[in-house]
Scaffold this motif. Sequence first.
Motif, PDB file in Angstrom:
ATOM      1  N   GLY A 239      84.421 -28.566  13.136  1.00 10.84           N
ATOM      2  CA  GLY A 239      84.509 -29.098  14.478  1.00 10.84           C
ATOM      3  C   GLY A 239      85.749 -29.927  14.751  1.00 10.84           C
ATOM      4  O   GLY A 239      86.866 -29.591  14.338  1.00 10.84           O
ATOM      5  N   LYS A 240      85.532 -31.047  15.441  1.00  5.71           N
ATOM      6  CA  LYS A 240      86.664 -31.850  15.890  1.00  5.71           C
ATOM      7  C   LYS A 240      87.434 -32.409  14.703  1.00  5.71           C
ATOM      8  O   LYS A 240      88.645 -32.602  14.775  1.00  5.71           O
ATOM      9  N   LEU A 243      90.033 -29.905  13.697  1.00  5.44           N
ATOM     10  CA  LEU A 243      91.139 -29.853  14.650  1.00  5.44           C
ATOM     11  C   LEU A 243      92.001 -31.104  14.554  1.00  5.44           C
ATOM     12  O   LEU A 243      93.231 -31.019  14.588  1.00  5.44           O
ATOM     13  N   LEU A 244      91.387 -32.264  14.403  1.00  8.74           N
ATOM     14  CA  LEU A 244      92.174 -33.495  14.306  1.00  8.74           C
ATOM     15  C   LEU A 244      93.037 -33.494  13.045  1.00  8.74           C
ATOM     16  O   LEU A 244      94.161 -34.001  13.052  1.00  8.74           O
ATOM     17  N   ILE A 247      95.977 -31.296  13.849  1.00 11.97           N
ATOM     18  CA  ILE A 247      96.902 -31.995  14.733  1.00 11.97           C
ATOM     19  C   ILE A 247      97.767 -32.962  13.928  1.00 11.97           C
ATOM     20  O   ILE A 247      98.984 -33.035  14.106  1.00 11.97           O
ATOM     21  N   PHE A 265      98.603 -27.366  21.462  1.00 10.68           N
ATOM     22  CA  PHE A 265      97.239 -27.889  21.378  1.00 10.68           C
ATOM     23  C   PHE A 265      96.245 -26.737  21.482  1.00 10.68           C
ATOM     24  O   PHE A 265      95.260 -26.666  20.718  1.00 10.68           O
ATOM     25  N   GLU A 266      96.492 -25.811  22.403  1.00  8.87           N
ATOM     26  CA  GLU A 266      95.606 -24.657  22.549  1.00  8.87           C
ATOM     27  C   GLU A 266      95.610 -23.812  21.280  1.00  8.87           C
ATOM     28  O   GLU A 266      94.552 -23.377  20.793  1.00  8.87           O
ATOM     29  N   LEU A 268      96.400 -24.728  18.132  1.00 10.03           N
ATOM     30  CA  LEU A 268      95.730 -25.414  17.036  1.00 10.03           C
ATOM     31  C   LEU A 268      94.219 -25.343  17.210  1.00 10.03           C
ATOM     32  O   LEU A 268      93.477 -25.233  16.227  1.00 10.03           O
ATOM     33  N   GLY A 269      93.755 -25.408  18.457  1.00 11.05           N
ATOM     34  CA  GLY A 269      92.324 -25.258  18.697  1.00 11.05           C
ATOM     35  C   GLY A 269      91.829 -23.893  18.255  1.00 11.05           C
ATOM     36  O   GLY A 269      90.752 -23.763  17.654  1.00 11.05           O
ATOM     37  N   ALA A 272      91.625 -23.821  14.519  1.00 10.74           N
ATOM     38  CA  ALA A 272      90.434 -24.542  14.055  1.00 10.74           C
ATOM     39  C   ALA A 272      89.166 -23.729  14.289  1.00 10.74           C
ATOM     40  O   ALA A 272      88.220 -23.809  13.494  1.00 10.74           O
ATOM     41  N   ARG A 273      89.115 -22.965  15.363  1.00 13.27           N
ATOM     42  CA  ARG A 273      87.908 -22.174  15.646  1.00 13.27           C
ATOM     43  C   ARG A 273      87.802 -20.955  14.754  1.00 13.27           C
ATOM     44  O   ARG A 273      86.698 -20.507  14.437  1.00 13.27           O
TER      45      ARG A 273
END
Lengths: 305, 90
Positions: A239-240, A243-244, A247, A265-266, A268-269, A272-273
Motif C-alpha cells: 500500500g501507501k 509507494l512512499l 518516492i 507521481f502517477e 510511481l503509483g 507500486a500497484r
Amino acid sequence: MSKPPFQHTLYGLRVESDFPLPGALESSTPGPADVLVRRAQNARPVASHVTNVFELTREDDGYVFNFPDGVQVVINRDATTIDVSWPEAFATEYAATYLMNVVMAFVMRVRGHETLHASAALIGGAAVAFIGTSGAGKSTIVAALALRGFNVISEDVVAIIDRGVKFGVVSAHTHVRLWPDVTAFLFGSADALPLIANEEWKRRFDVREHFAQGVFELARIYSIDDRGASAPRVEALDGKDALLELIAASYKSAAPDLTMSPEEFERLGRIARHVPARLVVPNAELATLPAMIDAIVEDLGADLE
Amino acid sequence: MKREDRVTVRDGVMFNRVGDEVVLLDLDSGTYFGLDPVGGRLWDLISGTASIGEAIDTMLDEYEVEREVLESDVLRLVDELEQRKLITVA
C-alpha cells in the motif's frame, strides 16, 4: 577499445565518447549514437564556489552540473550531448566516474525514464531492485549476490522503462562501489580491490563476469530498512508504505528543480500497484550478510516457483 | 463543519491509490500525505460527489463502528486535510 571515438552501451543507450568510460560495456552493434560525450576544453563560469555534493542549474541551452573539485558537466536540452571539463591535474578516469551514476540518472530522467536510487540484480530471470537510504547496503547486497553467482544489472541508479503495467530495468555499468569494511568482509582485505579513481576509501568491484546486459522485467522491489538487532528478515511492504518508499528512492537529486512531476507521481503509483514490494530488515553485523541474502533468495524462490 | 458541506480538492493535489491505501501529493509544497484504508475510503467518497454527512452514512453501512466514533474520526481527518490545504470545505 584503444582509440577514440569509444562506443559504449550504458543504461541501454549507445554512447559515443572521446574518452573511455570506466565500467561501461563496449558496444558492438552498429548504429548512430544516442548520446555523445566529449571533453570540453573550457568550463562555463561558475557563479560561486560549489560546496554541496554538486550543483545543478538549468540554463537556456541545457543543464549544468558543477562539482566542488572543478569538474563540470554540461548536458543539452534533449540529453543527446554531454560536454565534460575538468582541471588539467585530474586523470581522465577521475572525471569519467562522475558520469556513470548521478549524471546518467539525470540523462535518463530528461529522456523520460524513471530513475531510482537503487541497485538491481537478475534472480530467476527477473530484475530485483533494492532501494534504501545512502549506506543502507544497496551496493553490498548486489556485490554479495554477484559472489553467489547471480548477475548484477546496476548499482546506485536503476533506470526503468515504463511499459504500462510492466516495467523494464536496463543495464547500467559493471562497477560496484564498496566501502572498505564490506570489501574486507567479502574479499578478505580492503586492499583486495582497487580504489575508485576519485576516492580515498571506496573500492571498485568489477562485476563484468556477473553482469546482466539488456532490459529485464522488474519483478520485486526490496526496501532496505534500518539495521536491527535480530536476525535478518523479509517482511511485507504494501500500500501507501510501498509507494512512499519508492518516492523516497526516486532519484530526485537529478531532477532540474528537485521536485516530483505529476507524471512521475502517477508512474510511481503504477509501479507500486503492479510490482510486489518487501521490506528487508538487516542485522547490524556484516557477518549476517549471508543470512540476509538467503532470506531474500528464499523469499523470491517461493514466488518464482 | 456541517453535514451538507462538500469538499473540493485543491488544484495541485494529486492522489495515488495503492491497494486500500492512498497517498496524496501536494505539487506546490512537494509534501506527501498517506491515508490508511479507512482514510482512503473516506477520500474516495468526499473527493467524489458525497457530502461529509453522506460519506459518514455510507461508511456506517460499510464498517462496524459507533456513529459517534466514526463522525469524530471523519471530522478530524477532514479538518487535518483542510489545515494542510489539500482540500477546501464549503
